[in-house]
Design a protein around this motif. Sequence first.
Motif, PDB file in Angstrom:
ATOM      1  N   LEU A  24      -6.533   4.757  10.461  1.00  0.00           N
ATOM      2  CA  LEU A  24      -6.453   4.906  11.914  1.00  0.00           C
ATOM      3  C   LEU A  24      -6.439   6.380  12.285  1.00  0.00           C
ATOM      4  O   LEU A  24      -5.788   7.185  11.625  1.00  0.00           O
ATOM      5  CB  LEU A  24      -5.174   4.237  12.436  1.00  0.00           C
ATOM      6  CG  LEU A  24      -4.914   4.289  13.949  1.00  0.00           C
ATOM      7  CD1 LEU A  24      -5.931   3.440  14.704  1.00  0.00           C
ATOM      8  CD2 LEU A  24      -3.491   3.816  14.265  1.00  0.00           C
ATOM      9  N   VAL A  32      -0.697   4.708  21.076  1.00  0.00           N
ATOM     10  CA  VAL A  32      -1.310   3.585  20.368  1.00  0.00           C
ATOM     11  C   VAL A  32      -0.235   2.568  20.026  1.00  0.00           C
ATOM     12  O   VAL A  32       0.839   2.921  19.521  1.00  0.00           O
ATOM     13  CB  VAL A  32      -2.018   4.059  19.081  1.00  0.00           C
ATOM     14  CG1 VAL A  32      -2.477   2.861  18.243  1.00  0.00           C
ATOM     15  CG2 VAL A  32      -3.205   4.943  19.427  1.00  0.00           C
ATOM     16  N   LEU A  34       0.864  -0.705  17.832  1.00  0.00           N
ATOM     17  CA  LEU A  34       0.622  -1.572  16.685  1.00  0.00           C
ATOM     18  C   LEU A  34       1.207  -2.932  17.036  1.00  0.00           C
ATOM     19  O   LEU A  34       2.415  -3.072  17.210  1.00  0.00           O
ATOM     20  CB  LEU A  34       1.285  -1.010  15.427  1.00  0.00           C
ATOM     21  CG  LEU A  34       0.867   0.400  15.005  1.00  0.00           C
ATOM     22  CD1 LEU A  34       1.588   0.804  13.727  1.00  0.00           C
ATOM     23  CD2 LEU A  34      -0.635   0.504  14.823  1.00  0.00           C
ATOM     24  N   LYS A  42       3.258  -3.970  10.684  1.00  0.00           N
ATOM     25  CA  LYS A  42       3.308  -2.920  11.700  1.00  0.00           C
ATOM     26  C   LYS A  42       4.505  -1.987  11.540  1.00  0.00           C
ATOM     27  O   LYS A  42       4.356  -0.763  11.629  1.00  0.00           O
ATOM     28  CB  LYS A  42       3.276  -3.535  13.107  1.00  0.00           C
ATOM     29  CG  LYS A  42       4.333  -4.588  13.387  1.00  0.00           C
ATOM     30  CD  LYS A  42       4.061  -5.303  14.701  1.00  0.00           C
ATOM     31  CE  LYS A  42       5.209  -6.245  15.048  1.00  0.00           C
ATOM     32  NZ  LYS A  42       5.362  -7.333  14.050  1.00  0.00           N
ATOM     33  N   ARG A 203      -4.486   2.366  23.523  1.00  0.00           N
ATOM     34  CA  ARG A 203      -5.266   1.591  22.564  1.00  0.00           C
ATOM     35  C   ARG A 203      -4.325   0.665  21.807  1.00  0.00           C
ATOM     36  O   ARG A 203      -3.189   1.031  21.500  1.00  0.00           O
ATOM     37  CB  ARG A 203      -5.986   2.534  21.594  1.00  0.00           C
ATOM     38  CG  ARG A 203      -7.065   1.911  20.748  1.00  0.00           C
ATOM     39  CD  ARG A 203      -8.106   2.968  20.328  1.00  0.00           C
ATOM     40  NE  ARG A 203      -7.492   4.191  19.865  1.00  0.00           N
ATOM     41  CZ  ARG A 203      -7.512   4.603  18.578  1.00  0.00           C
ATOM     42  NH1 ARG A 203      -8.105   3.874  17.657  1.00  0.00           N
ATOM     43  NH2 ARG A 203      -6.944   5.736  18.247  1.00  0.00           N
ATOM     44  N   VAL A 205      -3.836  -1.774  18.391  1.00  0.00           N
ATOM     45  CA  VAL A 205      -4.293  -2.136  17.054  1.00  0.00           C
ATOM     46  C   VAL A 205      -3.629  -3.468  16.694  1.00  0.00           C
ATOM     47  O   VAL A 205      -2.408  -3.533  16.571  1.00  0.00           O
ATOM     48  CB  VAL A 205      -3.913  -1.057  16.009  1.00  0.00           C
ATOM     49  CG1 VAL A 205      -4.370  -1.480  14.616  1.00  0.00           C
ATOM     50  CG2 VAL A 205      -4.517   0.289  16.388  1.00  0.00           C
ATOM     51  N   CYS A 212      -6.125  -4.423   9.742  1.00  0.00           N
ATOM     52  CA  CYS A 212      -6.498  -4.310  11.150  1.00  0.00           C
ATOM     53  C   CYS A 212      -7.524  -5.372  11.503  1.00  0.00           C
ATOM     54  O   CYS A 212      -8.592  -5.444  10.894  1.00  0.00           O
ATOM     55  CB  CYS A 212      -7.057  -2.922  11.423  1.00  0.00           C
ATOM     56  SG  CYS A 212      -7.697  -2.709  13.106  1.00  0.00           S
ATOM     57  N   GLN A 214      -8.477  -5.756  14.921  1.00  0.00           N
ATOM     58  CA  GLN A 214      -9.266  -5.108  15.969  1.00  0.00           C
ATOM     59  C   GLN A 214      -8.463  -3.959  16.545  1.00  0.00           C
ATOM     60  O   GLN A 214      -7.249  -4.060  16.722  1.00  0.00           O
ATOM     61  CB  GLN A 214      -9.642  -6.094  17.083  1.00  0.00           C
ATOM     62  CG  GLN A 214     -10.563  -5.522  18.148  1.00  0.00           C
ATOM     63  CD  GLN A 214     -11.034  -6.575  19.154  1.00  0.00           C
ATOM     64  OE1 GLN A 214     -10.826  -7.770  18.960  1.00  0.00           O
ATOM     65  NE2 GLN A 214     -11.674  -6.139  20.221  1.00  0.00           N
ATOM     66  N   ALA A 215      -9.122  -2.850  16.851  1.00  0.00           N
ATOM     67  CA  ALA A 215      -8.493  -1.700  17.493  1.00  0.00           C
ATOM     68  C   ALA A 215      -9.359  -1.289  18.676  1.00  0.00           C
ATOM     69  O   ALA A 215     -10.492  -0.844  18.492  1.00  0.00           O
ATOM     70  CB  ALA A 215      -8.340  -0.544  16.514  1.00  0.00           C
ATOM     71  N   ASP A 216      -8.822  -1.452  19.881  1.00  0.00           N
ATOM     72  CA  ASP A 216      -9.592  -1.166  21.085  1.00  0.00           C
ATOM     73  C   ASP A 216      -8.650  -0.919  22.253  1.00  0.00           C
ATOM     74  O   ASP A 216      -7.438  -1.143  22.139  1.00  0.00           O
ATOM     75  CB  ASP A 216     -10.530  -2.326  21.435  1.00  0.00           C
ATOM     76  CG  ASP A 216     -11.908  -2.192  20.785  1.00  0.00           C
ATOM     77  OD1 ASP A 216     -12.508  -1.105  20.914  1.00  0.00           O
ATOM     78  OD2 ASP A 216     -12.361  -3.159  20.148  1.00  0.00           O
ATOM     79  N   ILE A 221      -9.627  -5.481  24.268  1.00  0.00           N
ATOM     80  CA  ILE A 221      -8.927  -6.444  23.403  1.00  0.00           C
ATOM     81  C   ILE A 221      -8.792  -7.785  24.119  1.00  0.00           C
ATOM     82  O   ILE A 221      -9.002  -8.850  23.527  1.00  0.00           O
ATOM     83  CB  ILE A 221      -7.530  -5.915  23.023  1.00  0.00           C
ATOM     84  CG1 ILE A 221      -7.648  -4.765  22.014  1.00  0.00           C
ATOM     85  CG2 ILE A 221      -6.647  -7.032  22.474  1.00  0.00           C
ATOM     86  CD1 ILE A 221      -7.825  -5.169  20.579  1.00  0.00           C
TER      87      ILE A 221
END
Length: 363
Positions: A24, A32, A34, A42, A203, A205, A212, A214-216, A221
């Motif tokens: 990441l 961000v 998690l 996480k 963002r 994650v 992971c 998806q990270a957006d 998301i």
Amino acid sequence: MARLTIESLRKSFASTVAVDDFSLDVADGELVCLLGPSGSGKSTILRMIGGFEQPTSGAIRIDGQDVSRLPPDRRPTGMVFQSHALWSHMNVFNNIAFGLKLRRLPRSEIRRKVEEALELVGLGGYGHRQTFQLSGGQQQRVALARSLVLEPKILLLDEPFASLDQHLRERLREEVRDIQQRLGITTLFVTHGQDEALAMADRIVVLRNGQCEQADAPDIIYRNPQTQFVAGFIGQMNFIAANVEGGTFRHPHVSIAVGVQDGPAVLAVRPEALGLAATDGEAGATVLRSTDFGSHIMVDVELADGTRLKAMTSPSIRWERGARARLVPAAYALYRDNRLVDSGRVEGRATTAASLDVVRVTV
């Protein structure tokens, strides 16, 4: 202000892999989140960044410097724990001043920094209080001030609001987000609460089994989940399993032209994208209950095969228990083997995986 880079991070406890090849990049000043269920890795990732766990392999870099093997007190990070971790034998001032005293700063500078930190978290004048005299929310503010007073490059928040009631959680998360933006401090926030993630993060994650998914950005998301797991974990989602035959997803209650090869698939429709139309037909779904939320009514229905769905309808329409309803989806996503293979509006041909942004979303 700092940039965080995590490269191929892995953590094993005996034969159990808690984090598996996680990478990441967190930009300067970015927040961000998690997000994931219990056991997704996480908190382990956060503890490795803070130096409270050593990675089995991989690297953690802050502004290009590898800090993977440094102890917590030598890392430019500050961590706020779920349990507050305050010293009950010290008053608020001394709890916050503890780290500064270890740095052997002059007393006048310590007092100035502590008072500034207290003002920052909305506790000006509370320095003389004992920690046990504070509410849970106030204690968490003290824990935040204790981290911020050390001016860390990276702020780490490990489910800091989990023990608080809902209204206090909502208020504190807004305050923390305001403070983070005001300071421009790079922040990682761990939670299993999707509402907190959607409300606070630049963002998100989404983690599953140490990896992971998806990270957006939060809106992507929500509107364009790339896996069935993410679709089901973020917000409410209806799933209908059936087969694609001749380019059509075929189920007794819904048929949609799709752009994938024949075979089993899972149709996903958000409640706000699922309309209902009254019908006298036996093939209709059965209304189980309806709940009035003021701005909308959430209707729970059951299909003949036992599948239960939720539809968000206008408050002007009343649905009685036992009524029959036809499903009218407006937009959908289609998953096969957990991966998004198609999505689009029902009115036209399904498009590429670009787009549940057509869904009428209220987050």
